[in-house]
Design a protein around this motif. Structure first.
Motif, PDB file in Angstrom:
ATOM      1  N   LYS A 166       0.843  -1.202   0.000  1.00  0.00           N
ATOM      2  CA  LYS A 166       0.000   0.000   0.000  1.00  0.00           C
ATOM      3  C   LYS A 166       0.874   1.246   0.000  1.00  0.00           C
ATOM      4  N   PRO A 167       0.417   2.339  -0.602  1.00  0.00           N
ATOM      5  CA  PRO A 167       1.181   3.602  -0.581  1.00  0.00           C
ATOM      6  C   PRO A 167       1.346   4.116   0.846  1.00  0.00           C
ATOM      7  N   PHE A 168       2.279   5.029   1.009  1.00  0.00           N
ATOM      8  CA  PHE A 168       2.520   5.646   2.311  1.00  0.00           C
ATOM      9  C   PHE A 168       1.312   6.474   2.732  1.00  0.00           C
ATOM     10  N   VAL A 169       0.926   6.333   3.993  1.00  0.00           N
ATOM     11  CA  VAL A 169      -0.179   7.104   4.554  1.00  0.00           C
ATOM     12  C   VAL A 169       0.276   7.704   5.881  1.00  0.00           C
ATOM     13  N   ALA A 170       0.161   9.004   6.008  1.00  0.00           N
ATOM     14  CA  ALA A 170       0.528   9.673   7.261  1.00  0.00           C
ATOM     15  C   ALA A 170      -0.520   9.402   8.329  1.00  0.00           C
ATOM     16  N   SER A 175       2.922  15.974  12.613  1.00  0.00           N
ATOM     17  CA  SER A 175       3.380  17.234  12.028  1.00  0.00           C
ATOM     18  C   SER A 175       4.015  16.942  10.665  1.00  0.00           C
ATOM     19  N   ASP A 176       4.277  18.006   9.905  1.00  0.00           N
ATOM     20  CA  ASP A 176       4.941  17.841   8.609  1.00  0.00           C
ATOM     21  C   ASP A 176       6.320  17.203   8.792  1.00  0.00           C
ATOM     22  N   LYS A 177       7.003  17.578   9.860  1.00  0.00           N
ATOM     23  CA  LYS A 177       8.345  17.051  10.121  1.00  0.00           C
ATOM     24  C   LYS A 177       8.290  15.555  10.407  1.00  0.00           C
ATOM     25  N   VAL A 178       7.382  15.132  11.268  1.00  0.00           N
ATOM     26  CA  VAL A 178       7.245  13.714  11.598  1.00  0.00           C
ATOM     27  C   VAL A 178       6.798  12.931  10.373  1.00  0.00           C
ATOM     28  N   THR A 179       5.906  13.505   9.583  1.00  0.00           N
ATOM     29  CA  THR A 179       5.433  12.837   8.370  1.00  0.00           C
ATOM     30  C   THR A 179       6.582  12.589   7.394  1.00  0.00           C
ATOM     31  N   GLN A 180       7.448  13.582   7.218  1.00  0.00           N
ATOM     32  CA  GLN A 180       8.593  13.413   6.338  1.00  0.00           C
ATOM     33  C   GLN A 180       9.523  12.314   6.857  1.00  0.00           C
ATOM     34  N   GLY A 181       9.742  12.297   8.168  1.00  0.00           N
ATOM     35  CA  GLY A 181      10.575  11.253   8.746  1.00  0.00           C
ATOM     36  C   GLY A 181       9.976   9.877   8.555  1.00  0.00           C
ATOM     37  N   ALA A 182       8.667   9.759   8.758  1.00  0.00           N
ATOM     38  CA  ALA A 182       7.981   8.477   8.572  1.00  0.00           C
ATOM     39  C   ALA A 182       8.062   8.018   7.121  1.00  0.00           C
ATOM     40  N   GLN A 274      16.804  15.041  10.978  1.00  0.00           N
ATOM     41  CA  GLN A 274      16.022  15.571  12.102  1.00  0.00           C
ATOM     42  C   GLN A 274      14.570  15.094  12.017  1.00  0.00           C
ATOM     43  N   ALA A 275      14.066  14.982  10.789  1.00  0.00           N
ATOM     44  CA  ALA A 275      12.701  14.461  10.611  1.00  0.00           C
ATOM     45  C   ALA A 275      12.629  12.994  11.013  1.00  0.00           C
ATOM     46  N   VAL A 276      13.633  12.214  10.641  1.00  0.00           N
ATOM     47  CA  VAL A 276      13.688  10.805  11.029  1.00  0.00           C
ATOM     48  C   VAL A 276      13.721  10.675  12.550  1.00  0.00           C
ATOM     49  N   ALA A 277      14.552  11.480  13.191  1.00  0.00           N
ATOM     50  CA  ALA A 277      14.665  11.432  14.649  1.00  0.00           C
ATOM     51  C   ALA A 277      13.337  11.802  15.311  1.00  0.00           C
ATOM     52  N   ALA A 278      12.687  12.842  14.810  1.00  0.00           N
ATOM     53  CA  ALA A 278      11.400  13.259  15.380  1.00  0.00           C
ATOM     54  C   ALA A 278      10.362  12.158  15.226  1.00  0.00           C
TER      55      ALA A 278
END
Length: 420
Positions: A166-170, A175-182, A274-278
């Motif tokens: 399945k495609p990525f789903v936030a 937050s935008d930062k956590v979403t990018q990290g995920a 930093q996004a990955v860490a968050a």
């Protein structure tokens, strides 16, 4: 319109058409650079490059436990690589594990994670591998799997039963930062390939952040792999430091993670790390494991090692071989010698990683922000199996550590496997 005007108009239209064709044919350099960066994030070079062979030309032997898988040539060579593939065929291989001829790839290629890569990033990756990589005519050895795993059509059944494509789903509330990290961790980073427990069919037991077993730890080639959920002992800055340099205040990389830092995470931008860490800190931690044995105690261990009286064999070996760097309190030195008290590798249920480090040592990668290589020597020639077992047992039960003992037989098996 006079003849001169007509001639100039025709010439200008011809030049404009030629320029348009050139612009269409010439790849966008920004797109290629983006693709190169994404290939770093995906650590494609780690599996698709073998010692002594061109980058991305394949041939790396991967022991699946059911036979040897050889990585494929993904250079733009039209005969032996992917130079004749269309962008859609490339996308199907990356995200579905299916080659243009319909052949199924083995999930050593983490297409179940790459399924989450969006179309724009697939386009950039395709541009890089088609025009940013030097073609190689190297023909990797054929994969040799045992029956029935050599029947590739069976992978279609495996995909139906186990593959989460399945495609990525936030998740709600990110937050935008956590979403990018995920997005990076779930997708190109394919961290779950090692850090998520696997089932009887070697399937990952969880496929996304909404599942509690996702990134909850597992094993890779008998090495224990820690949980990444929450990382309660580390701050976000310490996670970034570790991924950039292979070391932080109390830890240093060993095993497969060394190559991941060297070839992938140390090249990522600060904002992405930093996004990955968050994101990792956002995950609820895995339930703590209860102590297998009663620890000796922090103060008690340090006091006994300092007095150096009535020592066990493991304690004496520690003083003779380890204390100069890791000290009697097991704290080591920040960003130089890892902390032993509370270390995940020491407290793991499976002692394989710890014994391998004692036997063969470890070395940090050289990265842009930490170019010096720190080396821990191995003691395989200096210590017998019984001595390694005694030392490892002390490490697993000294200070606040509370893991089971290691036997001489355990060490003998680990040493024998490493020599094959």
């Amino acid at each position: 319109m006079n003849k001169l005007t007509q001639f100039l108009t025709t010439a200008m239209l011809a030049l404009a058409g030629a320029a348009a064709n050139v612009a269409h044919a010439a790849p966008d350099q920004a797109l290629i650079q983006r693709g190169e960066y994404l290939a770093r994030a995906g650590d494609c070079i780690a599996c698709h490059s073998a010692a002594g062979k061109p980058a991305f030309a394949g041939g790396l032997a991967i022991d699946s436990g059911h036979g040897i898988i050889y990585s494929t040539n993904i250079t733009p060579d039209k005969q032996h690589g992917i130079g004749a593939w269309t962008e859609q065929q490339f996308a199907d291989a990356v995200r579905k594990g299916v080659k243009p001829d319909g052949t199924h790839l083995y999930p050593a290629m983490p297409y179940t994670s790459y399924a989450k890569v969006n179309d724009a990033d697939i386009k950039a990756l395709y541009a890089f591998f088609q025009t940013g990589v030097k073609p190689s005519a190297f023909d990797p050895p054929a994969t040799k799997m045992n029956f029935p795993f050599n029947l590739r059509w069976g992978m279609g059944v495996w995909n139906h039963l186990f593959a989460d494509t399945k495609p990525f789903v936030a998740q709600a509330g990110w937050s935008d930062k956590v979403t990018q990290g995920a997005y990076l961790v779930e997708g190109l980073g394919h961290c779950s390939s090692c850090h998520t427990p696997r089932g009887f069919a070697m399937n990952e037991k969880a496929g996304n952040s909404g599942q509690q077993k996702f990134l909850a730890g597992g094993e890779l080639n008998d090495w224990p792999v820690p949980s990444l959920r929450g990382l309660p002992r580390w701050s976000e800055a310490q996670i970034v430091d570790y991924l950039q340099t292979g070391r932080n205040h109390g830890s240093a990389v060993a095993g497969e993670m060394t190559a991941v830092v060297e070839h992938s995470t140390s090249h990522l931008q600060d904002a992405d790390l930093q996004a990955v860490a968050a994101y990792l800190k956002q995950l609820s931690p895995a339930p703590p494991r209860g102590p297998a044995v009663k620890p000796q105690g922090k103060e008690e261990t340090a006091r006994k090692l300092t007095a150096a009286v009535n020592l066990t064999l493991g304690e004496r070996l520690y003083l003779d071989n380890c204390a100069a760097c890791h000290f009697v309190n097991g704290k080591g030195a920040s960003r130089v010698f890892p902390e032993l008290d509370g270390a995940t590798v020491i407290n793991a249920d499976n002692p394989t990683a710890l014994v391998n480090v004692v036997l063969h040592g470890a070395r940090t990668p050289s990265t842009e922000k930490a170019p010096s290589i720190l080396v821990m020597p191995g003691f395989s020639r200096r210590l017998s199996d019984a001595e390694v077992a005694a030392l490892a047992t002390f490490l697993r039960q000294g200070w606040s550590n509370s893991a089971d003992s290691v036997s001489e037989r355990d060490v003998a098996k680990i040493r024998a496997k490493a020599t094959h």
